[in-house]
Design a protein around this motif. Structure first.
Motif, mmCIF file in Angstrom:
data_model
loop_
_atom_site.group_PDB
_atom_site.id
_atom_site.type_symbol
_atom_site.label_atom_id
_atom_site.label_comp_id
_atom_site.label_asym_id
_atom_site.label_seq_id
_atom_site.Cartn_x
_atom_site.Cartn_y
_atom_site.Cartn_z
ATOM 1 N N ARG A 4 69.237 71.977 59.305
ATOM 2 C CA ARG A 4 69.421 72.378 58.051
ATOM 3 C C ARG A 4 68.035 73.048 57.602
ATOM 4 O O ARG A 4 68.122 73.858 56.793
ATOM 5 C CB ARG A 4 70.031 71.534 57.122
ATOM 6 C CG ARG A 4 71.377 71.005 57.288
ATOM 7 C CD ARG A 4 71.955 70.184 56.282
ATOM 8 N NE ARG A 4 73.185 69.706 56.395
ATOM 9 C CZ ARG A 4 73.818 68.974 55.749
ATOM 10 N NH1 ARG A 4 73.231 68.229 54.719
ATOM 11 N NH2 ARG A 4 75.146 68.822 56.184
ATOM 12 N N ASN A 5 66.935 72.254 58.089
ATOM 13 C CA ASN A 5 65.813 72.703 57.561
ATOM 14 C C ASN A 5 65.141 73.947 58.312
ATOM 15 O O ASN A 5 64.062 74.511 58.171
ATOM 16 C CB ASN A 5 64.714 71.597 57.759
ATOM 17 C CG ASN A 5 64.946 70.535 56.824
ATOM 18 O OD1 ASN A 5 65.656 70.725 55.644
ATOM 19 N ND2 ASN A 5 64.571 69.302 57.054
ATOM 20 N N LEU A 6 65.927 74.508 59.376
ATOM 21 C CA LEU A 6 65.388 75.551 60.291
ATOM 22 C C LEU A 6 65.545 76.943 59.384
ATOM 23 O O LEU A 6 66.430 77.185 58.718
ATOM 24 C CB LEU A 6 66.339 75.785 61.564
ATOM 25 C CG LEU A 6 65.993 74.759 62.374
ATOM 26 C CD1 LEU A 6 66.855 74.803 63.785
ATOM 27 C CD2 LEU A 6 64.487 74.739 63.085
ATOM 28 N N PRO A 7 64.507 77.895 59.519
ATOM 29 C CA PRO A 7 64.918 79.020 58.986
ATOM 30 C C PRO A 7 66.137 79.960 59.469
ATOM 31 O O PRO A 7 66.374 79.610 60.565
ATOM 32 C CB PRO A 7 63.465 79.736 59.275
ATOM 33 C CG PRO A 7 62.936 79.164 60.384
ATOM 34 C CD PRO A 7 63.322 77.941 60.293
#
Length: 86
Positions: A4-7
């Motif tokens: 979820r935190n990946l670009p």
């Protein structure tokens, strides 16, 4: 770092790699599936990924993304048909 935190571009790259791996695994047990896997990847996965990338860059928005996906898929089908005839 969680998914979820990946670009956005990293998620898109992971999705392309996941599709490639899934299709590759299917071709291991059944080599005759290779042309179908190439068709799925080249005509469905890559054009959709290109449209999503353009959406992430802000070049296309809204309903135009769906239309662009269909245009890219149609173009990829034409390229596929031209390449298989020669």
């Amino acid at each position: 770092m969680s998914f979820r935190n990946l670009p956005g571009p990293a998620k898109l790259a992971l999705a392309i790699i996941a599709w490639a791996l899934i299709l590759w695994v299917f071709t291991l047990g059944y080599p005759a599936f290779t042309p179908v896997a190439r068709f799925i990847f080249g005509v469905l996965v890559l054009p959709c990924a290109l449209a999503e990338w353009l959406r992430m860059k802000g070049m296309v928005a809204g309903r135009a993304v769906s239309v662009l996906r269909l245009v890219f898929i149609a173009f990829a089908v034409l390229l596929w048909l031209i390449n298989t005839r020669t």
